[in-house]
Design a protein around this motif. Structure first.
Motif, PDB file in Angstrom:
ATOM      1  N   GLY A   1       0.416   4.400 -15.267  1.00 46.20           N
ATOM      2  CA  GLY A   1      -0.809   5.188 -15.423  1.00 46.20           C
ATOM      3  C   GLY A   1      -1.968   4.601 -14.633  1.00 46.20           C
ATOM      4  O   GLY A   1      -1.833   4.303 -13.452  1.00 46.20           O
ATOM      5  N   GLU A   2      -3.102   4.394 -15.293  1.00 40.69           N
ATOM      6  CA  GLU A   2      -4.295   3.864 -14.633  1.00 40.69           C
ATOM      7  C   GLU A   2      -4.135   2.400 -14.221  1.00 40.69           C
ATOM      8  O   GLU A   2      -4.911   1.890 -13.427  1.00 40.69           O
ATOM      9  N   ASN A   3      -3.143   1.712 -14.770  1.00 37.13           N
ATOM     10  CA  ASN A   3      -2.898   0.318 -14.420  1.00 37.13           C
ATOM     11  C   ASN A   3      -1.767   0.156 -13.408  1.00 37.13           C
ATOM     12  O   ASN A   3      -1.281  -0.954 -13.194  1.00 37.13           O
ATOM     13  N   ALA A   4      -1.336   1.260 -12.818  1.00 37.61           N
ATOM     14  CA  ALA A   4      -0.280   1.212 -11.809  1.00 37.61           C
ATOM     15  C   ALA A   4      -0.779   0.461 -10.578  1.00 37.61           C
ATOM     16  O   ALA A   4      -1.970   0.518 -10.243  1.00 37.61           O
ATOM     17  N   PRO A   5       0.109  -0.260  -9.903  1.00 35.86           N
ATOM     18  CA  PRO A   5      -0.308  -0.991  -8.700  1.00 35.86           C
ATOM     19  C   PRO A   5      -1.022  -0.111  -7.671  1.00 35.86           C
ATOM     20  O   PRO A   5      -1.980  -0.551  -7.034  1.00 35.86           O
TER      21      PRO A   5
ATOM     22  N   ASN B   1       8.158   4.701  -6.462  1.00 36.24           N
ATOM     23  CA  ASN B   1       8.087   5.092  -7.873  1.00 36.24           C
ATOM     24  C   ASN B   1       7.656   3.938  -8.763  1.00 36.24           C
ATOM     25  O   ASN B   1       6.902   4.132  -9.718  1.00 36.24           O
ATOM     26  N   LEU B   2       8.117   2.740  -8.481  1.00 36.46           N
ATOM     27  CA  LEU B   2       7.704   1.578  -9.264  1.00 36.46           C
ATOM     28  C   LEU B   2       6.206   1.306  -9.101  1.00 36.46           C
ATOM     29  O   LEU B   2       5.532   0.931 -10.066  1.00 36.46           O
ATOM     30  N   MET B   3       5.696   1.505  -7.898  1.00 34.68           N
ATOM     31  CA  MET B   3       4.271   1.281  -7.666  1.00 34.68           C
ATOM     32  C   MET B   3       3.394   2.301  -8.377  1.00 34.68           C
ATOM     33  O   MET B   3       2.202   2.059  -8.580  1.00 34.68           O
TER      34      MET B   3
ATOM     35  N   ASN C   1       6.817   7.471   9.411  1.00 31.70           N
ATOM     36  CA  ASN C   1       5.604   8.081   8.883  1.00 31.70           C
ATOM     37  C   ASN C   1       5.848   8.559   7.454  1.00 31.70           C
ATOM     38  O   ASN C   1       4.972   8.444   6.601  1.00 31.70           O
ATOM     39  N   THR C   2       7.028   9.081   7.194  1.00 36.36           N
ATOM     40  CA  THR C   2       7.349   9.567   5.852  1.00 36.36           C
ATOM     41  C   THR C   2       7.281   8.441   4.832  1.00 36.36           C
ATOM     42  O   THR C   2       6.671   8.591   3.766  1.00 36.36           O
ATOM     43  N   VAL C   3       7.901   7.310   5.139  1.00 35.64           N
ATOM     44  CA  VAL C   3       7.876   6.175   4.210  1.00 35.64           C
ATOM     45  C   VAL C   3       6.449   5.646   4.059  1.00 35.64           C
ATOM     46  O   VAL C   3       6.023   5.279   2.962  1.00 35.64           O
ATOM     47  N   SER C   4       5.689   5.628   5.146  1.00 33.85           N
ATOM     48  CA  SER C   4       4.289   5.212   5.069  1.00 33.85           C
ATOM     49  C   SER C   4       3.510   6.132   4.132  1.00 33.85           C
ATOM     50  O   SER C   4       2.743   5.666   3.285  1.00 33.85           O
ATOM     51  N   ASN C   5       3.713   7.436   4.274  1.00 34.42           N
ATOM     52  CA  ASN C   5       3.021   8.388   3.399  1.00 34.42           C
ATOM     53  C   ASN C   5       3.448   8.233   1.951  1.00 34.42           C
ATOM     54  O   ASN C   5       2.621   8.310   1.041  1.00 34.42           O
ATOM     55  N   LEU C   6       4.736   8.029   1.723  1.00 40.39           N
ATOM     56  CA  LEU C   6       5.212   7.824   0.355  1.00 40.39           C
ATOM     57  C   LEU C   6       4.641   6.544  -0.241  1.00 40.39           C
ATOM     58  O   LEU C   6       4.273   6.496  -1.411  1.00 40.39           O
ATOM     59  N   THR C   7       4.568   5.503   0.557  1.00 38.68           N
ATOM     60  CA  THR C   7       4.106   4.208   0.067  1.00 38.68           C
ATOM     61  C   THR C   7       2.601   4.189  -0.157  1.00 38.68           C
ATOM     62  O   THR C   7       2.126   3.703  -1.188  1.00 38.68           O
ATOM     63  N   PHE C   8       1.842   4.690   0.796  1.00 38.95           N
ATOM     64  CA  PHE C   8       0.387   4.552   0.737  1.00 38.95           C
ATOM     65  C   PHE C   8      -0.369   5.823   0.382  1.00 38.95           C
ATOM     66  O   PHE C   8      -1.582   5.784   0.198  1.00 38.95           O
TER      67      PHE C   8
ATOM     68  N   ALA D   1      13.311   2.696  -0.601  1.00 36.62           N
ATOM     69  CA  ALA D   1      11.884   2.960  -0.411  1.00 36.62           C
ATOM     70  C   ALA D   1      11.350   3.878  -1.513  1.00 36.62           C
ATOM     71  O   ALA D   1      10.253   3.663  -2.032  1.00 36.62           O
ATOM     72  N   LEU D   2      12.130   4.888  -1.881  1.00 36.49           N
ATOM     73  CA  LEU D   2      11.702   5.795  -2.951  1.00 36.49           C
ATOM     74  C   LEU D   2      11.600   5.072  -4.286  1.00 36.49           C
ATOM     75  O   LEU D   2      10.692   5.330  -5.069  1.00 36.49           O
ATOM     76  N   ILE D   3      12.511   4.163  -4.547  1.00 33.96           N
ATOM     77  CA  ILE D   3      12.452   3.374  -5.786  1.00 33.96           C
ATOM     78  C   ILE D   3      11.178   2.533  -5.801  1.00 33.96           C
ATOM     79  O   ILE D   3      10.459   2.475  -6.800  1.00 33.96           O
TER      80      ILE D   3
END
Length: 152
Positions: free
Chosen positions: A30-34, A24-26, A68-75, A19-21
């Motif tokens: 920079g400004e063009n990050a997903p 980080n990929l998302m 909730n932690t993964v949700s916060n990290l993701t979104f 999930a952390l990977i």
């Protein structure tokens, strides 16, 4: 004792590391990050009305991940991008993300299956989700109303 602990934490560690990977990929580019592209798209679609939807994005994250932690990290990055794009309070928007993560745990299939297993209940997952989804949506509505009150 150390070996037993390592064995017990092996699978959760792998899942969290994955999930952390992904997070980080998302955020790369920079400004063009997903994260920023998604944030700008959602901000353009909702504008300052995003506060009505912010907690539901958090709920979606924890519904799928069970955390909730993964949700916060993701979104969290998406929520921050939306807040910055629309001029909303970043802290308030991120708070709604976290509230949403808690909401999503109400309907998270992982949690419902675990509880049913512990209680020895079989084939009740669907009916439990149907009973908890309405309070979850009401919870999100209350959170949004409170957010708008705080912006006054």
């Amino acid at each position: 004792m150390f070996v037993q602990t390592a064995q017990q934490t092996n699978k959760p560690f792998i899942a969290l590391f994955g999930a952390l990977i992904m997070v980080n990929l998302m955020m790369q580019g920079g400004e063009n990050a997903p994260v920023y592209i998604i944030g700008r798209s959602l901000a353009g679609a909702t504008g300052e009305n995003w506060l009505w939807f912010a907690s539901y994005l958090g709920a979606l994250g924890s519904f799928f991940s069970g955390s909730n932690t993964v949700s916060n990290l993701t979104f969290g990055g998406i929520q921050q991008s939306i807040a910055q794009t629309t001029g909303l309070n970043v802290n308030l928007t991120l708070a709604l993300q976290s509230v949403g993560g808690a909401m999503g745990n109400m309907v998270c299939l992982n949690n419902i299956i675990a509880v049913c297993t512990i209680l020895g209940i079989s084939n009740a997952e669907g009916s439990i989700i149907k009973k908890t989804v309405v309070p979850m949506f009401i919870y999100g509505l209350i959170a949004a109303v409170m957010a708008f009150i705080l912006t006054l």
